[in-house]
Design an enzyme around this catalytic site. Sequence first.
Site, PDB file in Angstrom:
ATOM      1  N   THR A 132       0.830  -1.206   0.000  1.00 57.79           N
ATOM      2  CA  THR A 132       0.000   0.000   0.000  1.00 57.79           C
ATOM      3  C   THR A 132       0.865   1.258   0.000  1.00 57.79           C
ATOM      4  O   THR A 132       2.034   1.216   0.423  1.00 57.79           O
ATOM      5  CB  THR A 132      -0.906   0.001   1.257  1.00 57.79           C
ATOM      6  OG1 THR A 132      -1.425   1.299   1.461  1.00 57.79           O
ATOM      7  CG2 THR A 132      -0.133  -0.385   2.517  1.00 57.79           C
ATOM      8  N   ASP A 133       0.280   2.375  -0.433  1.00 58.08           N
ATOM      9  CA  ASP A 133       1.008   3.656  -0.361  1.00 58.08           C
ATOM     10  C   ASP A 133       1.155   4.134   1.092  1.00 58.08           C
ATOM     11  O   ASP A 133       1.957   5.016   1.379  1.00 58.08           O
ATOM     12  CB  ASP A 133       0.313   4.737  -1.201  1.00 58.08           C
ATOM     13  CG  ASP A 133      -1.124   5.042  -0.777  1.00 58.08           C
ATOM     14  OD1 ASP A 133      -1.664   4.336   0.092  1.00 58.08           O
ATOM     15  OD2 ASP A 133      -1.704   6.002  -1.329  1.00 58.08           O
ATOM     16  N   GLU A 134       0.357   3.516   2.008  1.00 58.52           N
ATOM     17  CA  GLU A 134       0.343   4.019   3.389  1.00 58.52           C
ATOM     18  C   GLU A 134       1.674   3.789   4.103  1.00 58.52           C
ATOM     19  O   GLU A 134       1.951   4.430   5.121  1.00 58.52           O
ATOM     20  CB  GLU A 134      -0.830   3.411   4.166  1.00 58.52           C
ATOM     21  CG  GLU A 134      -2.152   3.717   3.475  1.00 58.52           C
ATOM     22  CD  GLU A 134      -3.407   3.439   4.278  1.00 58.52           C
ATOM     23  OE1 GLU A 134      -3.346   3.433   5.511  1.00 58.52           O
ATOM     24  OE2 GLU A 134      -4.461   3.240   3.650  1.00 58.52           O
ATOM     25  N   TYR A 157      -1.683  -0.611  11.057  1.00 56.03           N
ATOM     26  CA  TYR A 157      -1.865  -1.247   9.741  1.00 56.03           C
ATOM     27  C   TYR A 157      -0.668  -0.964   8.837  1.00 56.03           C
ATOM     28  O   TYR A 157      -0.044  -1.889   8.311  1.00 56.03           O
ATOM     29  CB  TYR A 157      -3.157  -0.739   9.075  1.00 56.03           C
ATOM     30  CG  TYR A 157      -3.228  -1.017   7.577  1.00 56.03           C
ATOM     31  CD1 TYR A 157      -3.279  -2.328   7.097  1.00 56.03           C
ATOM     32  CD2 TYR A 157      -3.234   0.022   6.645  1.00 56.03           C
ATOM     33  CE1 TYR A 157      -3.341  -2.592   5.727  1.00 56.03           C
ATOM     34  CE2 TYR A 157      -3.297  -0.232   5.274  1.00 56.03           C
ATOM     35  CZ  TYR A 157      -3.351  -1.540   4.825  1.00 56.03           C
ATOM     36  OH  TYR A 157      -3.399  -1.802   3.474  1.00 56.03           O
ATOM     37  N   LYS A 161       2.230  -3.511   7.278  1.00 51.79           N
ATOM     38  CA  LYS A 161       2.495  -3.684   5.839  1.00 51.79           C
ATOM     39  C   LYS A 161       3.951  -3.324   5.524  1.00 51.79           C
ATOM     40  O   LYS A 161       4.602  -3.991   4.720  1.00 51.79           O
ATOM     41  CB  LYS A 161       1.541  -2.806   5.002  1.00 51.79           C
ATOM     42  CG  LYS A 161       0.086  -3.215   5.028  1.00 51.79           C
ATOM     43  CD  LYS A 161      -0.211  -4.575   4.410  1.00 51.79           C
ATOM     44  CE  LYS A 161      -0.046  -4.614   2.899  1.00 51.79           C
ATOM     45  NZ  LYS A 161      -0.525  -5.897   2.316  1.00 51.79           N
TER      46      LYS A 161
HETATM   47  P1  NAD Z   1      -9.911  -6.970   2.331  1.00 49.47           P
HETATM   48  O1  NAD Z   1      -9.874  -6.715   3.794  1.00 49.47           O
HETATM   49  O2  NAD Z   1     -11.142  -6.633   1.557  1.00 49.47           O
HETATM   50  O3  NAD Z   1      -9.618  -8.527   2.057  1.00 49.47           O
HETATM   51  C1  NAD Z   1      -8.610  -9.225   2.716  1.00 49.47           C
HETATM   52  C2  NAD Z   1      -8.826 -10.720   2.439  1.00 49.47           C
HETATM   53  O4  NAD Z   1      -7.757 -11.431   3.103  1.00 49.47           O
HETATM   54  C3  NAD Z   1     -10.137 -11.263   2.979  1.00 49.47           C
HETATM   55  O5  NAD Z   1     -10.753 -12.085   2.014  1.00 49.47           O
HETATM   56  C4  NAD Z   1      -9.715 -12.085   4.196  1.00 49.47           C
HETATM   57  O6  NAD Z   1     -10.574 -13.187   4.464  1.00 49.47           O
HETATM   58  C5  NAD Z   1      -8.313 -12.538   3.789  1.00 49.47           C
HETATM   59  N1  NAD Z   1      -7.472 -12.838   4.959  1.00 49.47           N
HETATM   60  C6  NAD Z   1      -7.288 -12.052   6.051  1.00 49.47           C
HETATM   61  N2  NAD Z   1      -6.474 -12.668   6.932  1.00 49.47           N
HETATM   62  C7  NAD Z   1      -6.116 -13.851   6.361  1.00 49.47           C
HETATM   63  C8  NAD Z   1      -5.280 -14.915   6.780  1.00 49.47           C
HETATM   64  N3  NAD Z   1      -4.659 -14.897   7.975  1.00 49.47           N
HETATM   65  N4  NAD Z   1      -5.105 -15.974   5.953  1.00 49.47           N
HETATM   66  C9  NAD Z   1      -5.739 -16.009   4.739  1.00 49.47           C
HETATM   67  N5  NAD Z   1      -6.569 -15.041   4.314  1.00 49.47           N
HETATM   68  C10 NAD Z   1      -6.751 -13.956   5.105  1.00 49.47           C
HETATM   69  O7  NAD Z   1      -8.636  -6.234   1.750  1.00 49.47           O
HETATM   70  P2  NAD Z   1      -8.449  -5.412   0.386  1.00 49.47           P
HETATM   71  O8  NAD Z   1      -8.906  -4.031   0.602  1.00 49.47           O
HETATM   72  O9  NAD Z   1      -8.981  -6.200  -0.738  1.00 49.47           O
HETATM   73  O10 NAD Z   1      -6.854  -5.374   0.294  1.00 49.47           O
HETATM   74  C11 NAD Z   1      -6.141  -6.450  -0.295  1.00 49.47           C
HETATM   75  C12 NAD Z   1      -4.666  -6.145  -0.253  1.00 49.47           C
HETATM   76  O11 NAD Z   1      -4.396  -4.932  -0.943  1.00 49.47           O
HETATM   77  C13 NAD Z   1      -4.130  -5.961   1.177  1.00 49.47           C
HETATM   78  O12 NAD Z   1      -2.863  -6.566   1.232  1.00 49.47           O
HETATM   79  C14 NAD Z   1      -4.043  -4.446   1.330  1.00 49.47           C
HETATM   80  O13 NAD Z   1      -3.017  -4.106   2.238  1.00 49.47           O
HETATM   81  C15 NAD Z   1      -3.706  -4.019  -0.087  1.00 49.47           C
HETATM   82  N6  NAD Z   1      -4.150  -2.662  -0.474  1.00 49.47           N
HETATM   83  C16 NAD Z   1      -5.460  -2.282  -0.276  1.00 49.47           C
HETATM   84  C17 NAD Z   1      -5.865  -1.006  -0.711  1.00 49.47           C
HETATM   85  C18 NAD Z   1      -7.309  -0.563  -0.577  1.00 49.47           C
HETATM   86  O14 NAD Z   1      -7.627   0.571  -0.942  1.00 49.47           O
HETATM   87  N7  NAD Z   1      -8.225  -1.393  -0.105  1.00 49.47           N
HETATM   88  C19 NAD Z   1      -4.950  -0.144  -1.317  1.00 49.47           C
HETATM   89  C20 NAD Z   1      -3.622  -0.582  -1.482  1.00 49.47           C
HETATM   90  C21 NAD Z   1      -3.247  -1.848  -1.079  1.00 49.47           C
HETATM   91  P1  TYD Z   2     -10.658   4.306   4.670  1.00 52.88           P
HETATM   92  O1  TYD Z   2     -11.677   3.983   3.643  1.00 52.88           O
HETATM   93  O2  TYD Z   2     -10.739   3.647   6.015  1.00 52.88           O
HETATM   94  O3  TYD Z   2      -9.226   4.065   3.997  1.00 52.88           O
HETATM   95  P2  TYD Z   2      -7.731   4.469   4.545  1.00 52.88           P
HETATM   96  O4  TYD Z   2      -7.813   4.806   6.000  1.00 52.88           O
HETATM   97  O5  TYD Z   2      -6.971   3.212   4.298  1.00 52.88           O
HETATM   98  O6  TYD Z   2      -7.291   5.630   3.693  1.00 52.88           O
HETATM   99  O7  TYD Z   2     -10.679   5.873   4.927  1.00 52.88           O
HETATM  100  C1  TYD Z   2     -10.511   6.796   3.875  1.00 52.88           C
HETATM  101  C2  TYD Z   2     -10.494   8.180   4.476  1.00 52.88           C
HETATM  102  O8  TYD Z   2     -11.788   8.464   5.016  1.00 52.88           O
HETATM  103  C3  TYD Z   2      -9.536   8.319   5.637  1.00 52.88           C
HETATM  104  O9  TYD Z   2      -8.969   9.651   5.606  1.00 52.88           O
HETATM  105  C4  TYD Z   2     -10.400   8.169   6.873  1.00 52.88           C
HETATM  106  C5  TYD Z   2     -11.726   8.742   6.418  1.00 52.88           C
HETATM  107  N1  TYD Z   2     -12.939   8.145   6.995  1.00 52.88           N
HETATM  108  C6  TYD Z   2     -13.953   8.971   7.525  1.00 52.88           C
HETATM  109  O10 TYD Z   2     -13.826  10.214   7.524  1.00 52.88           O
HETATM  110  N2  TYD Z   2     -15.061   8.390   8.030  1.00 52.88           N
HETATM  111  C7  TYD Z   2     -15.235   7.032   8.055  1.00 52.88           C
HETATM  112  O11 TYD Z   2     -16.285   6.535   8.557  1.00 52.88           O
HETATM  113  C8  TYD Z   2     -14.205   6.198   7.504  1.00 52.88           C
HETATM  114  C9  TYD Z   2     -14.343   4.698   7.519  1.00 52.88           C
HETATM  115  C10 TYD Z   2     -13.086   6.809   6.977  1.00 52.88           C
END
Ligand code: NAD
Ligand code: TYD
Length: 352
Positions: A132-134, A157, A161
């Site tokens: 992630t970019d975080e 988190y 990562k």
């Molecule tokens: P998500 O929370 O929707 O899904 C995570 C999945 O991992 C779920 O299906 C869960 O059951 C599975 N999981 C969790 N713990 C597990 C374990 N111990 N063993 C096997 N499976 C397990 O997450 P997402 O938003 O789809 O993110 C997927 C990946 O992309 C993550 O690695 C996250 O860090 C990365 N990412 C997410 C975003 C975003 O905007 N959501 C952006 C950049 C990177």
């Molecule tokens: P989120 O979707 O949790 O993603 P991330 O924290 O990984 O960026 O949150 C996106 C942005 O929205 C973040 O700045 C936190 C804010 N946020 C709210 O203001 N209210 C909410 O209920 C949630 C879940 C997030």
Amino acid sequence: MNHTIIITGGAGFIGSHVVRRFVKNYPQYRIINLDKLTYAGNLSNLRDIERELNYEFVKGDIVDVDFLYKIFAKYTPNAIIHLAAESHVDRSIQSPMEFVKTNVIGTVNLLNAAKEFWKDHYSENRFYHVSTDEVYGSLGRTGMFTEETPYDPHSPYSASKASSDHFVRAYHDTYGLNTVISHCSNNYGSHHFPEKLIPLAINNIKNNIAIPIYGKGENVRDWLWVEDHARAIDLIFHKSEAGETYNIGGNNEWTNIALIKLLCRIMDNKLDRYEGSSEKLITYVKDRAGHDLRYAINADKLEKDLGWKPSIDFEQGLKLTVEWYLNNQEWLDTITNGSYLEYYNQQYVDRI
Ligand code: NAD
Ligand code: TYD
């Protein structure tokens, strides 16, 4: 090509889009979706492809070493695309150890299994780690994250990562594993779990519930269409050099409050409500602890090396996302009433 790819976390938001893309676009590959089915995993995300001949689901935990070694022995994968993670910052503030277990220990377990089973094949077998970019921390009002930006995570988190990224690079540098890492900005689109900002706001607006905005809503995120992320992963997986790192971003920065106001206008229109009615639901609440101010990704390297660019304009993507949620009411309902955990996922017992 005889290719077996284990995609971890394939029942989650982004993972399900990656699994769908690989199952559909690469019938010659065998795609194994390995997922623990935590609260964030939902097999109904993959209902449309679950009967494809090149797809198989395996329920299991990447923290469980014995299970992982059995899976590697059984399927002899040639590649891993690793998305499984605990992914919600707010949950990481409540329960950091869950994030250490899955994101750090789980990743090292997978690396160890690859190191063990891929001996003499390190160069041809790829370990793709989705980050992630975080991990880069928080930007001020200007500047962008490049692949050279030093790590500076602030939440449990992002710290977990970041830690897993360091292990992935260490296994490349120390043992010669063929690893690749990508850092993506915030994704949006279908099948996004409704604890994250956009799907939570869509659900609340639909049900006339307050939309919680942390702090003043001035935090900035760079939003990317989830299918563009899946396309970038596909490209990087197939074309990148070993040991490479790529940033993936939408070049699409929004303050949270501006984004929510746009979403409110779209929802008013789709729900035939008078303009301005959804905005009344906006409620400022206590800020998130350690809330990063701004993320912005410079994805020039990915465009220059591999020709990738985001494909869709944000307003269009947001409209499509809203339409998907309104047309898939059952998907949201089974999550908000908890039944998705009880019936659909339960048909899969551990089979290994
Ligand atoms: P998500 O929370 O929707 O899904 C995570 C999945 O991992 C779920 O299906 C869960 O059951 C599975 N999981 C969790 N713990 C597990 C374990 N111990 N063993 C096997 N499976 C397990 O997450 P997402 O938003 O789809 O993110 C997927 C990946 O992309 C993550 O690695 C996250 O860090 C990365 N990412 C997410 C975003 C975003 O905007 N959501 C952006 C950049 C990177
Ligand atoms: P989120 O979707 O949790 O993603 P991330 O924290 O990984 O960026 O949150 C996106 C942005 O929205 C973040 O700045 C936190 C804010 N946020 C709210 O203001 N209210 C909410 O209920 C949630 C879940 C997030």
